[in-house]
Design an enzyme around this catalytic site. Structure first.
Site, PDB file in Angstrom:
ATOM      1  N   ARG A 180      77.661  36.048  14.341  1.00 48.29           N
ATOM      2  CA  ARG A 180      76.180  36.793  13.795  1.00 48.29           C
ATOM      3  C   ARG A 180      76.179  36.422  12.472  1.00 48.29           C
ATOM      4  NH1 ARG A 180      75.896  41.688  12.440  1.00 48.29           N
ATOM      5  NH2 ARG A 180      77.079  42.529  14.442  1.00 48.29           N
ATOM      6  N   TYR A 188      48.712  32.271  14.082  1.00 49.93           N
ATOM      7  CA  TYR A 188      49.426  32.244  15.449  1.00 49.93           C
ATOM      8  C   TYR A 188      49.238  33.757  15.785  1.00 49.93           C
ATOM      9  CZ  TYR A 188      53.203  32.185  18.860  1.00 49.93           C
ATOM     10  OH  TYR A 188      53.944  32.143  19.932  1.00 49.93           O
ATOM     11  N   ASP A 231      53.750  29.550   6.735  1.00 50.15           N
ATOM     12  CA  ASP A 231      53.944  28.968   8.209  1.00 50.15           C
ATOM     13  C   ASP A 231      53.710  27.661   8.112  1.00 50.15           C
ATOM     14  OD1 ASP A 231      54.432  28.390  11.040  1.00 50.15           O
ATOM     15  OD2 ASP A 231      53.686  30.403  11.505  1.00 50.15           O
ATOM     16  N   LYS A 235      58.676  24.282  18.128  1.00 57.83           N
ATOM     17  CA  LYS A 235      57.495  23.200  18.146  1.00 57.83           C
ATOM     18  C   LYS A 235      58.119  21.874  17.762  1.00 57.83           C
ATOM     19  CE  LYS A 235      55.781  27.043  19.445  1.00 57.83           C
ATOM     20  NZ  LYS A 235      55.022  28.031  18.580  1.00 57.83           N
TER      21      LYS A 235
HETATM   22  C1  LIG Z   1      54.997  29.202  17.993  1.00 55.24           C
HETATM   23  C2  LIG Z   1      54.723  29.549  16.646  1.00 55.24           C
HETATM   24  C3  LIG Z   1      55.142  30.697  16.166  1.00 55.24           C
HETATM   25  C4  LIG Z   1      56.038  31.777  16.934  1.00 55.24           C
HETATM   26  O1  LIG Z   1      57.439  31.076  17.179  1.00 55.24           O
HETATM   27  P1  LIG Z   1      58.137  31.492  18.215  1.00 55.24           P
HETATM   28  O2  LIG Z   1      59.362  30.204  18.199  1.00 55.24           O
HETATM   29  O3  LIG Z   1      57.484  30.977  19.655  1.00 55.24           O
HETATM   30  O4  LIG Z   1      58.841  32.723  18.157  1.00 55.24           O
HETATM   31  C5  LIG Z   1      54.910  31.132  14.869  1.00 55.24           C
HETATM   32  N1  LIG Z   1      53.958  30.293  14.136  1.00 55.24           N
HETATM   33  C6  LIG Z   1      53.337  29.151  14.596  1.00 55.24           C
HETATM   34  C7  LIG Z   1      52.252  28.496  13.931  1.00 55.24           C
HETATM   35  C8  LIG Z   1      53.674  28.841  15.959  1.00 55.24           C
HETATM   36  O5  LIG Z   1      52.981  27.878  16.519  1.00 55.24           O
END
Ligand SMILES: *Cc1c(COP(=O)(O)O)cnc(C)c1O
Length: 385
Positions: free
Chosen positions: A53, A105, A177, A202
């Site tokens: 961890r 998001y 982000d 993604k």
């Molecule tokens: C999918 C996504 C998230 C969240 O990510 P997870 O891996 O699904 O928890 C955050 N920001 C953006 C822009 C995303 O497309």
């Protein structure tokens, strides 16, 4: 570690954070599938490894790799993008205020408003393409500015240097982000941000087969605090996932080039289509923040948002007819996806906020994959009818 910052992106993507395994010469970083590590004497451990961890060599390689791709000193890996987001919010205390991009998001919106608001975090949503409105959103207790650019699903482009400058003037840190761009298209730390966040689910993962998140930062104190949160909350990725993401970053630059080329062609094609009301793509001259996009992005990404002529019936018909595009949430994988934000990804955003943002019934979001573009265009044409 092969982490030479002067190397080009492709070289760093393939080598940063990774050395051939010293005991066998294996070229790939092994999956260190272990929870614990044997100590030589109480407290005398090999490198930093005592419990997975806290740290694991496969994860360390991934963290160093992503840090290198973002031009960052430090990287931290999490079990998901929202876990990475939550770690950043945990830097705050009750009574602190956040300026939050209004078109984030859905899960980001949800964790701020439905998890952290209850713990005393104050939030102001603002359209960050409007710098005057953004400036007016700051309060004396503003501690964090959360940017997402391009936004989701409206693909608005936030001017990262301008907003991070405002944040610094107000003594707040900025997190960006960067999921929609991947480190290949945009590096927020070089544009003034303090923390960059990715859902590795993604583009970084890119194969729709693993959930994960990362943070990258330069400031050693921020790194120390976030590493403490990572250890304390324990939202760390599994070791197999770390391996998958390491494998994926090796082709990130090649995949992104094709995502961007395909998306640009599709955006231009749909802009001429008689049954399409409007196409939103940062690479089009018609995009309201095209000039900002050109300044801070190397290319314009794989996401295209369209307004069809008509309403729910027309978008439902299109979404049921696609054959190559798959009707699914998520984005950034090699396969093309299509979805209806109002019913699917953004259902958790309150209806009045959705209406304000323009997330209407005739809005459809495409995640353009890396298939042959002619096939994708033909598929969209037959589905739109
Ligand atoms: C999918 C996504 C998230 C969240 O990510 P997870 O891996 O699904 O928890 C955050 N920001 C953006 C822009 C995303 O497309």
């Amino acid at each position: 570690m092969h982490t030479n910052p002067s190397h080009g992106f492709g070289t760093r993507a393939i080598h940063a954070g990774q050395t051939p395994d010293p005991s066998t010469g294996a070229i790939c970083t092994p999956i260190y599938q272990t929870s614990t590590f044997v100590q030589k004497s109480p407290g005398v451990i090999v490198e930093e490894y005592d419990y997975s961890r806290a740290a694991n060599p496969t994860r360390t390689a991934l963290e160093a790799n992503i840090a290198s791709l973002e031009g960052a000193e430090h990287g931290l890996a999490f079990s998901s993008g929202v876990a990475a987001t939550g770690a950043v919010i945990h830097l705050l205390s009750a009574g602190d205020h956040v300026v939050l991009c209004d078109d984030v998001y859905g899960g980001t919106n949800r964790i701020f408003h439905r998890v952290f608001a209850q713990l005393g975090i104050e939030i102001t949503l603002v359209d960050m393409t409007d710098l005057e409105a953004t400036k007016a959103a700051f309060q004396p207790n503003t501690k964090l500015v959360w940017i997402e650019t391009p936004t989701n699903p409206m693909l608005k482009i936030v001017d990262i240097p301008a907003v991070t400058r405002l944040a610094r003037e107000h003594g707040a840190i900025t997190a960006v982000d960067n999921t929609f761009c991947s480190p290949y298209l945009q590096n927020p730390l070089s544009l003034g941000a303090d923390i960059v966040c990715h859902s590795t689910t993604k583009y970084i993962g890119g194969h729709s087969d693993a959930i994960g998140g990362v943070l990258a930062m330069n400031d050693p104190n921020l790194h120390k605090r976030l590493k403490f949160i990572q250890l304390s909350e324990g939202a760390v990725p599994g070791i197999q996932e770390c391996f998958l993401f390491l494998r994926s970053t090796k082709t990130l630059h090649v995949r992104m080039d094709r995502h961007c080329d395909n998306a640009m062609r599709i955006a231009k094609h749909l802009e001429q289509h008689p049954k399409v009301e409007r196409v939103i793509y940062p690479g089009l001259e018609s995009h309201p923040q095209h000039a900002v996009a050109r300044k801070q992005m190397r290319a314009f990404g794989g996401m295209v948002t369209i307004y069809l002529k008509g309403g729910l019936a027309e978008s439902r018909a299109m979404l049921e007819k696609v054959k190559i595009f798959a009707l699914a949430e998520s984005l950034g994988g090699v396969e093309s996806l299509i979805e209806h934000p109002a019913i699917m990804t953004h259902a958790s955003v309150p209806a009045d906020q959705r209406a304000k943002l323009g997330i209407a019934d005739n809005l459809v979001r495409l995640s353009v994959g890396i298939e042959d573009c002619n096939d994708l265009i033909a598929d969209l044409d037959q589905a739109i009818g």
